[in-house]
Scaffold this active site. Sequence first.
Site, PDB file in Angstrom:
ATOM      1  N   ALA A  33       0.842  -1.206   0.000  1.00 32.29           N
ATOM      2  CA  ALA A  33       0.000   0.000   0.000  1.00 32.29           C
ATOM      3  C   ALA A  33       0.879   1.258   0.000  1.00 32.29           C
ATOM      4  O   ALA A  33       0.592   2.232  -0.697  1.00 32.29           O
ATOM      5  CB  ALA A  33      -0.922  -0.006   1.207  1.00 32.29           C
ATOM      6  N   ASP A  36       2.204   1.687  -3.470  1.00 30.66           N
ATOM      7  CA  ASP A  36       1.193   2.237  -4.376  1.00 30.66           C
ATOM      8  C   ASP A  36       1.052   3.741  -4.192  1.00 30.66           C
ATOM      9  O   ASP A  36       0.889   4.483  -5.157  1.00 30.66           O
ATOM     10  CB  ASP A  36      -0.162   1.558  -4.137  1.00 30.66           C
ATOM     11  N   LEU A  82      -0.715  -3.479 -14.449  1.00 31.49           N
ATOM     12  CA  LEU A  82      -2.118  -3.069 -14.461  1.00 31.49           C
ATOM     13  C   LEU A  82      -2.273  -1.775 -13.672  1.00 31.49           C
ATOM     14  O   LEU A  82      -1.599  -1.586 -12.655  1.00 31.49           O
ATOM     15  CB  LEU A  82      -2.988  -4.136 -13.781  1.00 31.49           C
ATOM     16  N   GLU A 112     -11.521 -11.705 -12.647  1.00 31.83           N
ATOM     17  CA  GLU A 112     -10.550 -12.709 -12.197  1.00 31.83           C
ATOM     18  C   GLU A 112      -9.970 -12.327 -10.844  1.00 31.83           C
ATOM     19  O   GLU A 112      -9.844 -11.158 -10.536  1.00 31.83           O
ATOM     20  CB  GLU A 112      -9.385 -12.771 -13.210  1.00 31.83           C
ATOM     21  N   LYS A 114      -6.983 -11.445  -8.402  1.00 35.25           N
ATOM     22  CA  LYS A 114      -5.621 -10.942  -8.645  1.00 35.25           C
ATOM     23  C   LYS A 114      -4.690 -11.742  -7.742  1.00 35.25           C
ATOM     24  O   LYS A 114      -4.599 -11.515  -6.543  1.00 35.25           O
ATOM     25  CB  LYS A 114      -5.519  -9.451  -8.339  1.00 35.25           C
ATOM     26  N   ASP A 116      -1.580 -13.214  -5.874  1.00 30.85           N
ATOM     27  CA  ASP A 116      -0.444 -12.488  -5.306  1.00 30.85           C
ATOM     28  C   ASP A 116       0.812 -13.358  -5.365  1.00 30.85           C
ATOM     29  O   ASP A 116       1.226 -13.962  -4.391  1.00 30.85           O
ATOM     30  CB  ASP A 116      -0.770 -12.103  -3.858  1.00 30.85           C
ATOM     31  N   GLU A 173       0.552 -16.468 -13.335  1.00 24.20           N
ATOM     32  CA  GLU A 173       1.182 -16.182 -12.049  1.00 24.20           C
ATOM     33  C   GLU A 173       1.710 -17.473 -11.423  1.00 24.20           C
ATOM     34  O   GLU A 173       1.024 -18.492 -11.423  1.00 24.20           O
ATOM     35  CB  GLU A 173       0.123 -15.554 -11.131  1.00 24.20           C
ATOM     36  N   TYR A 223      -1.045 -20.474 -12.463  1.00 24.35           N
ATOM     37  CA  TYR A 223      -2.373 -20.200 -13.039  1.00 24.35           C
ATOM     38  C   TYR A 223      -2.209 -19.261 -14.227  1.00 24.35           C
ATOM     39  O   TYR A 223      -1.540 -18.230 -14.116  1.00 24.35           O
ATOM     40  CB  TYR A 223      -3.293 -19.537 -12.010  1.00 24.35           C
ATOM     41  N   LYS A 290     -11.097  -7.277 -17.011  1.00 19.37           N
ATOM     42  CA  LYS A 290     -10.539  -7.103 -18.361  1.00 19.37           C
ATOM     43  C   LYS A 290     -11.691  -7.043 -19.353  1.00 19.37           C
ATOM     44  O   LYS A 290     -12.537  -7.958 -19.351  1.00 19.37           O
ATOM     45  CB  LYS A 290      -9.640  -8.293 -18.711  1.00 19.37           C
ATOM     46  N   LYS A 314      -8.147  -3.257  -6.010  1.00 20.28           N
ATOM     47  CA  LYS A 314      -7.416  -3.808  -4.867  1.00 20.28           C
ATOM     48  C   LYS A 314      -8.289  -3.891  -3.617  1.00 20.28           C
ATOM     49  O   LYS A 314      -9.155  -3.046  -3.395  1.00 20.28           O
ATOM     50  CB  LYS A 314      -6.189  -2.920  -4.560  1.00 20.28           C
ATOM     51  N   CYS A 408       6.445 -14.086  36.559  1.00 18.31           N
ATOM     52  CA  CYS A 408       5.099 -13.835  36.048  1.00 18.31           C
ATOM     53  C   CYS A 408       4.633 -12.448  36.490  1.00 18.31           C
ATOM     54  O   CYS A 408       4.697 -12.124  37.680  1.00 18.31           O
ATOM     55  CB  CYS A 408       4.154 -14.896  36.595  1.00 18.31           C
ATOM     56  N   CYS A 411       1.628 -13.079  39.206  1.00 11.48           N
ATOM     57  CA  CYS A 411       1.766 -13.686  40.534  1.00 11.48           C
ATOM     58  C   CYS A 411       3.206 -13.707  41.029  1.00 11.48           C
ATOM     59  O   CYS A 411       3.458 -14.108  42.156  1.00 11.48           O
ATOM     60  CB  CYS A 411       1.186 -15.093  40.541  1.00 11.48           C
ATOM     61  N   CYS A 426       4.292 -19.926  33.280  1.00 10.38           N
ATOM     62  CA  CYS A 426       4.317 -19.451  34.655  1.00 10.38           C
ATOM     63  C   CYS A 426       4.128 -20.679  35.534  1.00 10.38           C
ATOM     64  O   CYS A 426       3.229 -21.491  35.300  1.00 10.38           O
ATOM     65  CB  CYS A 426       3.174 -18.465  34.871  1.00 10.38           C
ATOM     66  N   CYS A 432      -1.677 -18.585  40.586  1.00  8.89           N
ATOM     67  CA  CYS A 432      -1.524 -17.415  39.700  1.00  8.89           C
ATOM     68  C   CYS A 432      -2.904 -16.890  39.309  1.00  8.89           C
ATOM     69  O   CYS A 432      -3.685 -17.603  38.692  1.00  8.89           O
ATOM     70  CB  CYS A 432      -0.743 -17.818  38.457  1.00  8.89           C
TER      71      CYS A 432
HETATM   72  S1  IVH Z   1      -3.194  -9.520 -16.403  1.00  6.56           S
HETATM   73  C1  IVH Z   1      -1.874  -6.780 -19.570  1.00  6.56           C
HETATM   74  N1  IVH Z   1      -4.484 -10.967 -14.640  1.00  6.56           N
HETATM   75  O1  IVH Z   1      -0.763  -8.406 -11.419  1.00  6.56           O
HETATM   76  C2  IVH Z   1      -2.257  -7.265 -18.238  1.00  6.56           C
HETATM   77  N2  IVH Z   1      -2.439  -9.970 -13.972  1.00  6.56           N
HETATM   78  O2  IVH Z   1      -0.256  -5.507 -11.469  1.00  6.56           O
HETATM   79  C3  IVH Z   1      -1.292  -8.234 -17.692  1.00  6.56           C
HETATM   80  N3  IVH Z   1      -1.770 -10.526 -11.684  1.00  6.56           N
HETATM   81  O3  IVH Z   1       2.004  -8.454 -13.543  1.00  6.56           O
HETATM   82  C4  IVH Z   1      -1.626  -8.771 -16.388  1.00  6.56           C
HETATM   83  N4  IVH Z   1      -3.468 -11.824 -11.227  1.00  6.56           N
HETATM   84  O4  IVH Z   1       1.691 -10.379 -11.826  1.00  6.56           O
HETATM   85  C5  IVH Z   1      -3.403 -10.209 -14.873  1.00  6.56           C
HETATM   86  N5  IVH Z   1      -5.718 -12.332 -13.225  1.00  6.56           N
HETATM   87  C6  IVH Z   1      -4.638 -11.576 -13.453  1.00  6.56           C
HETATM   88  C7  IVH Z   1      -3.647 -11.362 -12.484  1.00  6.56           C
HETATM   89  C8  IVH Z   1      -2.554 -10.538 -12.769  1.00  6.56           C
HETATM   90  C9  IVH Z   1      -2.340 -11.309 -10.785  1.00  6.56           C
HETATM   91  C10 IVH Z   1      -0.520  -9.785 -11.457  1.00  6.56           C
HETATM   92  C11 IVH Z   1       0.523 -10.006 -12.506  1.00  6.56           C
HETATM   93  C12 IVH Z   1       0.717  -8.659 -13.120  1.00  6.56           C
HETATM   94  C13 IVH Z   1       0.319  -7.748 -12.009  1.00  6.56           C
HETATM   95  C14 IVH Z   1      -0.090  -6.395 -12.503  1.00  6.56           C
END
Ligand code: IVH
Length: 687
Positions: A33, A36, A82, A112, A114, A116, A173, A223, A290, A314, A408, A411, A426, A432
Site C-alpha cells: 500500500a 502504491d 495493471l 478474475e 488478482k 499475489d 502467475e 495459473y 478485463k 485492490k 510472572c 503472581c 508461569c 496465579c
Molecule cells: S493480467 C496486460 N491478470 O498483477 C495485463 N495480472 O499488477 C497483464 N496478476 O504483472 C496482467 N493476477 O503479476 C493479470 N488475473 C490476473 C492477475 C494478474 C495477478 C498480477 C501479474 C501482473 C500484475 C499487474
Amino acid sequence: MADAARRHAELVARIRDANHRYYQLDAPDITDAEYDLLLRELEALEAAHPQLVQPNSPSQRVGDAPSGKFAQVKHALPMLSLANAFSDTEVAEFVERIERETGDRAPVFSVEPKLDGLAISLRYEHGVFVRGATRGDGSTGEDVTANLRTVKSIPMQLAGGLFPPAVLEVRGEIIMPRADFEAYNARACAEGRKPLANPRNGAAGSLRQLDAAVTAQRPLAFYAYALGEVQGADLPATHSQTLQWLRQLGFPVSPEVGTAAGLAGLLAYYQSIGERRDGLPYDIDGVVYKLDRFDRQQEMGFVSRAPRWAIAHKFPAEEARTTVEAIEVNVGRTGAVTPWVQMTPVQVGGVTVSRATLHNADQIARLDVRVGDSVIIRRAGDVIPEVVRVVESARPPDSVPWQMPAHCPDCGSAIEREVGEVVARCTGGLFCPAQRVQAVVHFASRRAMDIEGLGERFAQDLVAFGLIQTVADLYRLQVADFLEMKRRADARDDSTPATVKAGKIADKWAQNLVAAIDASRNTTLERLLFALGISDVGESTAKTLARHFGSLDALMAADEAALQQVPDIGPVVAAHILHFFAQSHNCEVIAGLRAHGVHWPEGAPQRASDGPLSGKTVVLTGTLESMSRDEAGARLEALGARVSGSVSKKTTLVIAGQAAGSKLAKAQDLGLEIWDEAQLLAFLAAQ
Ligand code: IVH
C-alpha cells in the site's frame, strides 16, 4: 517547480530502491500500500509537470531490471502492469471511460482474482515448452526455464490437437498455495531453517533459485491469465473464451474467473470474492477486470505501463507499518506465557489495531522485535494481527533485544521453559490469578458450562476482589456478591455511567448472572470434562471420554492402560488426565461442584456402536447452507460416526461446504472420499 523537481528525484530514488528490494532481494521494507501511494504521487507529479518525465522513470517501467543471476530473455511482446483502483468511484470512472470510447453500454468483462505471486511468461513452440521467463522490467526478464520445469502444474507439452500453434506464449502467475506455505514453514521451523516471510515471497524466492533442485522442493503452482506472442493459431474473439481454450490446452485457470457486465456486475464480483477470500487456497490482493472483447481492447489501447482496457481493483491493505511501543506478556489458562506488542494504532484491513500477537518467545527471537522498532503487521480476515517483520533500516541505534521476563507479571512466580518446549510457562498454577481468571473464562464459555454474560472482565474482577478461588465458588455467588463486585470495580474505574452503577439495571444484571450460573448446574458429562480444562482435553476428546466411561467416577478410576484403550487417546493425553485427577485441589473442585448441585446424567459406557457410520471418521469443513456444522456433526455422531477436526490418512469421509479451504485441498491430495452438502443431505434423508 524546484520543489517539484526535488520531490520527484526523491520519489524516483525511493521507488527504485523499493523495486530492487522487492524484485531482487525478495525483502521489501515497505508495504504494497505504501508503494502504491509513492507511485501514485509520482504519477500525479509527472502529470502536473510533464517535463519531469524521463524514459527510465519508475512510472514508465514495470518491476526491475534483471539481476544478472540468470540469462536475459527479451519478451516478444512486453509484459505489462495493471492500473489500480482503490475505490468504487475509480472503478466507475474506468467503466465510464470504456462506455464512452467504445459506445457499448454495460460492456462485458472477464473478472478474475488478482493472484499475489509473480508473473511469468511460458513459451511453447509447436506444442513443446521451450522457455520460461520472469517479467523483469517488462521488456527483458530472466530465463528461469529449468526452475519452471519443476513446477508440476505447468504442462511441458500442450494437450489437444495434432496441430499445435507454431508459437504460443502463455502468461500467468506463479504462486505458493497457502496450505503448502504453512506446511513448508512448519517443517522449516521444526528443522531450524529460516521460514518464508509470506507466500508471495516464497514463490518469488523459490523461482529465482540458481539450483533447480531447490525449486523442485518448493510447492509452487501456476495459473494462466493472458497470452503473449501467438503464431499459427486462430484466437477466439474474447478473453474469457481464450481462458477456456487455455484450459483445454492443459493450463490451470483459476476456477474463480468468470464474466460480469457493467459497473454493477464488477462490484458484485468484488464483493463476492472479498467474502470468500479467506477460504481460497491462495493469497489474492484484489480482483482484475478485463474488457472481454479483443476488438474492444484494441480500440482502448495502452498507456505507458498498462492497458486501458483492464484494471486491478485492490482490497484494503492487509499489511501496515507502525511502531512498537511496548512488549508485554499474557498468561493463559495453562500458564503459557505469550508475548504481545503494544503498537501505535494503525489502520489495517479496514480496522484500527494497536495490539499484535507474537505467538511465543521463539518468534520474537526470530524476528528480533524490539521496543521502538518499526514493524510491518498483517491482519488477514478475522485473524488477530501479527508482526510479519521488522524494518531493520529504521531501527533506533540504542535499541536492545527483548527478553522473556523471569517472573510472572501476575503472581511473581518463576517463568520457566522446559528444554525442547517452545512455550514458556508461569509455574504459579492455580496460585496465579491470571491462570485462575482464564480457567474461569474457559469454564463459563459457551461450549463448556455456557454461563451467559460471564466473560473475561467479570472473571478478572471476581478473582481480583477475592470473591472466588476456584470455579466451584461460582455456585456460591449471590446477587449481593455481584453488586458488591460492581461497586468495587466502578470505584476503581470510575468510568461507568451513573445510571448503571446502582438501582434497577444493576439488580437485573446481577439477577441474570445468578440465573445463568444456576442454569449451568444442569449439564452433561462431556461439557463438564471440557470445562475442567484438562490439558489437551478439547471438546471432542471430552465427548469421547464421556461416551467411553459413561460416568465421572469411572473416568477418575481409570488407569493408564484403561485410558489408552479409548480411541484417539495416546500416552501424552492419558498422562495429562492422570495428572489432573491426581491433584487433590482438582478433586476438591469436583467435590465442590457436586456439593453445589452441579449434576449431569451418567449412563452406561458406550463402547461399541452399530450405527451405519460406526468406525468411520468424518471431517466437516466449509460452510453448510442448510444447517450449522455442529448440527451436522451431531447428526453424524448419532449415526455412529466419529467427527474429527483435522484431515489425515485415517479420515474416512470429508464433507465440504462452501468456501472449504486447506482441509478440502488436503483431502483431495490424500484421495479421500469427499461429499458436498447435497450428498450429505441425501444420505441423512435415507437413514
Ligand atoms: S493480467 C496486460 N491478470 O498483477 C495485463 N495480472 O499488477 C497483464 N496478476 O504483472 C496482467 N493476477 O503479476 C493479470 N488475473 C490476473 C492477475 C494478474 C495477478 C498480477 C501479474 C501482473 C500484475 C499487474
